[in-house]
Design an enzyme around this catalytic site. Sequence first.
Site, PDB file in Angstrom:
ATOM      1  N   CYS A   2       0.836  -1.193   0.000  1.00 38.71           N
ATOM      2  CA  CYS A   2       0.000   0.000   0.000  1.00 38.71           C
ATOM      3  C   CYS A   2       0.882   1.258   0.000  1.00 38.71           C
ATOM      4  CB  CYS A   2      -0.900  -0.015   1.223  1.00 38.71           C
ATOM      5  SG  CYS A   2      -2.162   1.283   1.220  1.00 38.71           S
ATOM      6  N   ASP A  52       0.430   3.657   1.873  1.00 40.41           N
ATOM      7  CA  ASP A  52       0.372   4.167   3.245  1.00 40.41           C
ATOM      8  C   ASP A  52       1.764   4.511   3.778  1.00 40.41           C
ATOM      9  OD1 ASP A  52       0.209   4.133   6.221  1.00 40.41           O
ATOM     10  OD2 ASP A  52      -1.886   3.614   5.807  1.00 40.41           O
ATOM     11  N   ARG A  60       2.925   4.624   6.605  1.00 43.59           N
ATOM     12  CA  ARG A  60       3.409   3.882   7.777  1.00 43.59           C
ATOM     13  C   ARG A  60       4.031   2.533   7.421  1.00 43.59           C
ATOM     14  NH1 ARG A  60      -2.300   4.018  10.525  1.00 43.59           N
ATOM     15  NH2 ARG A  60      -2.741   3.537   8.334  1.00 43.59           N
ATOM     16  N   HIS A  86      -1.998  -4.344   5.038  1.00 47.35           N
ATOM     17  CA  HIS A  86      -1.644  -3.900   6.397  1.00 47.35           C
ATOM     18  C   HIS A  86      -2.876  -3.529   7.208  1.00 47.35           C
ATOM     19  CE1 HIS A  86      -2.367   0.486   5.810  1.00 47.35           C
ATOM     20  NE2 HIS A  86      -2.227   0.139   4.546  1.00 47.35           N
ATOM     21  N   CYS A 127      -5.919  -0.027   7.193  1.00 48.40           N
ATOM     22  CA  CYS A 127      -5.760   0.454   5.815  1.00 48.40           C
ATOM     23  C   CYS A 127      -6.958   1.327   5.417  1.00 48.40           C
ATOM     24  CB  CYS A 127      -5.621  -0.719   4.853  1.00 48.40           C
ATOM     25  SG  CYS A 127      -5.332  -0.195   3.152  1.00 48.40           S
TER      26      CYS A 127
END
Length: 239
Positions: free
Chosen positions: A60, A62, A64, A119, A122
């Site tokens: 992703c 993302d 993080r 993850h 999400c």
Amino acid sequence: MTDKDSSLNEPAVEAESAEAALKTIVDGFLHFHHEVFPQQEELFKKLATAQTPRAMFITCADSRIVPELITHSSPGDLFVTRNVGNVVPPYGQMNGGVSTAIEYAVMALGVHHIIVCGHSDCGAMRAVLNPHTLEKMPTVKAWLRHAEVAKTVVHDNCNCATEAESMKVLTEENVIAQLQHLRTHPSVASRMASGQLFIHGWVYSIETSEIKAYDAERDCFVPLDGTLPTPSATPKGRF
Ligand SMILES: [Zn+2]
């Protein structure tokens, strides 16, 4: 993408000013350039003209999730492709960045492993569960139709009591769905059939740093704890 309020419209944490954000990034670069790079000059010299990554890592976008950090990898180790929801469009539907990267990784770089990594928390998965939050984001909405199959599987087969439970199951099912899409790509299907390419489905927990891996033989997600053989989503090669 993250989102604590079931909406993709508001940042979940208070952001620093735009100016401060850019300064932090530039300062980080200068630190890398002056302090870190000189210490690894040999590695970068070797990498200057060639790459032989160990695996392709699809995850992703993302912020993080940092593939190199969570796998303790160095530059040159992972061929990374990231997008909203760690999606792999099925072959032939889109000649976009993901399909191009897959073909290049398999055919030109000869990677032996492709890891699809979802993850926890999400935002894309939350949006799939709450499509009304995407009304003003037609492009995200269109992209996430590739996760629709996972939503239907969860909707038809699971009696999830809470949104947290739905998120967990959907995140896992989305990884399985994207692995299925991955197998529709001719380069992937061919090398899997000959036992030269292995595919893996992981879900990473931001809070605990644990990874669960899809085990195709047992048809479930199991902790990636070093037990051998490493759980894999790959069926046996036929040729
Ligand atoms: Zn995500």
